[in-house]
Design a protein around this motif. Structure first.
Motif, mmCIF file in Angstrom:
data_model
loop_
_atom_site.group_PDB
_atom_site.id
_atom_site.type_symbol
_atom_site.label_atom_id
_atom_site.label_comp_id
_atom_site.label_asym_id
_atom_site.label_seq_id
_atom_site.Cartn_x
_atom_site.Cartn_y
_atom_site.Cartn_z
ATOM 1 N N GLN A 186 -10.646 13.616 -14.786
ATOM 2 C CA GLN A 186 -11.944 14.299 -14.643
ATOM 3 C C GLN A 186 -11.773 15.795 -14.910
ATOM 4 N N GLN A 189 -14.706 17.964 -13.578
ATOM 5 C CA GLN A 189 -14.861 18.078 -12.131
ATOM 6 C C GLN A 189 -13.702 18.850 -11.481
ATOM 7 N N TRP A 199 -14.069 20.967 -3.612
ATOM 8 C CA TRP A 199 -13.811 19.606 -3.125
ATOM 9 C C TRP A 199 -13.041 19.651 -1.813
ATOM 10 N N ASP A 211 -20.749 15.248 -4.705
ATOM 11 C CA ASP A 211 -20.903 15.738 -6.074
ATOM 12 C C ASP A 211 -19.573 15.747 -6.814
ATOM 13 N N VAL A 212 -18.470 15.919 -6.074
ATOM 14 C CA VAL A 212 -17.123 15.884 -6.650
ATOM 15 C C VAL A 212 -16.271 14.947 -5.790
#
Length: 277
Positions: A186, A189, A199, A211-212
């Protein structure tokens, strides 16, 4: 004559003058009411319809508030030598201006005056307007609740500092590990370690916005471990402050009990030697 007038002003505005000036309590209650009304006005002004209809009222009230707070601030500087009697007048005034409450008093009025002397970007002016909310900390001078919280926070600053440092280390380690585990899968992200901090904060505080989030097996395992560690670690500052509040309350009750016991004694001092009984 001037010294007597200055003394009356000091007894009026100083929080320790309540026993000597009957007007002191009225002054403090008025300032507290003005602070609360000011903060309420800031909140109400954020509503578009109210701002359009009562914009002039909000503006006039803000000017009145600034004038009152400015006069109060100047009077406290003027009478600072009566508060800090052990210092020279100029040093006493400087001591007040650099004290926590003196800085709060200054921040409460400074954003209003800065645009008159400096040209700022409109976005920065909006940020200056936000700082008006800091004037609520002026209540610390007039309420025991905020004063108690401030004293507990100051006394436990070392323990809180250690806890915050450990939390920062855990955030840094978890962000670094998660970056190397998830960045290849990712990249949008987890583009870098600094971006991964978001995160880590959401996971360590067990907020979990969603969202993450990790998608690899190792990433999910690390995420679960970090979340479990966060349950205990984030609660540490709360426990430290709670213990500090309990200690303060117990000390206060003990002091009140000792004072009541002293008042109940027929003699507080020995009539022969003069020592305290």
């Amino acid at each position: 004559m001037r010294k007597a007038f200055k003394k009356r002003i000091f007894l009026l505005i100083d929080e320790k003058g309540r026993k000597e000036s009957p007007w002191n309590r009225f002054f403090h209650l008025s300032i507290m009411a003005l602070i609360l009304l000011s903060v309420t006005g800031i909140v109400l002004e954020s509503f578009g319809p109210l701002r359009e209809r009562y914009g002039n009222v909000f503006q006039w009230f803000e000017w009145i508030t600034i004038v009152v707070f400015s006069i109060e601030y100047l009077l406290r500087i003027w009478t600072a030598d009566l508060k800090f009697t052990e210092d020279a007048p100029w040093r006493a005034r400087l001591r007040f201006m650099l004290s926590p409450m003196g800085l709060i008093d200054l921040v409460a009025i400074l954003p209003f005056y800065l645009p008159f002397f400096f040209q700022f970007d409109l976005r920065f002016v909006r940020i200056l307007r936000i700082t008006r909310l800091l004037r609520i900390f002026k209540l610390n001078r007039y309420t025991r609740a905020l004063g108690l919280f401030t004293s507990v926070f100051f006394e436990k600053r070392n323990e809180l500092g250690i806890t915050m440092f450990v939390m920062f280390l855990l955030l840094l380690m978890s962000s670094t590990i998660m970056y190397y585990l998830e960045s290849d899968v990712q990249p949008d992200q987890f583009p870098d370690i600094i971006s991964t901090f978001w995160w880590s904060v959401a996971t360590l505080t067990t907020v979990g916005y969603g969202d993450v989030y990790p998608v690899t097996g190792w990433g999910k395992l690390v995420s679960g471990v970090i979340a479990i560690l966060g349950i205990g670690l984030v609660a540490l500052p709360t426990g430290i402050l709670s213990a500090g509040f309990i200690e303060k309350i117990e000390d206060k009750h003990k002091k009140e009990a000792d004072e009541a016991a002293d008042e109940a004694k027929p003699f507080k001092y020995c009539p022969h030697c003069g020592e305290k009984l």
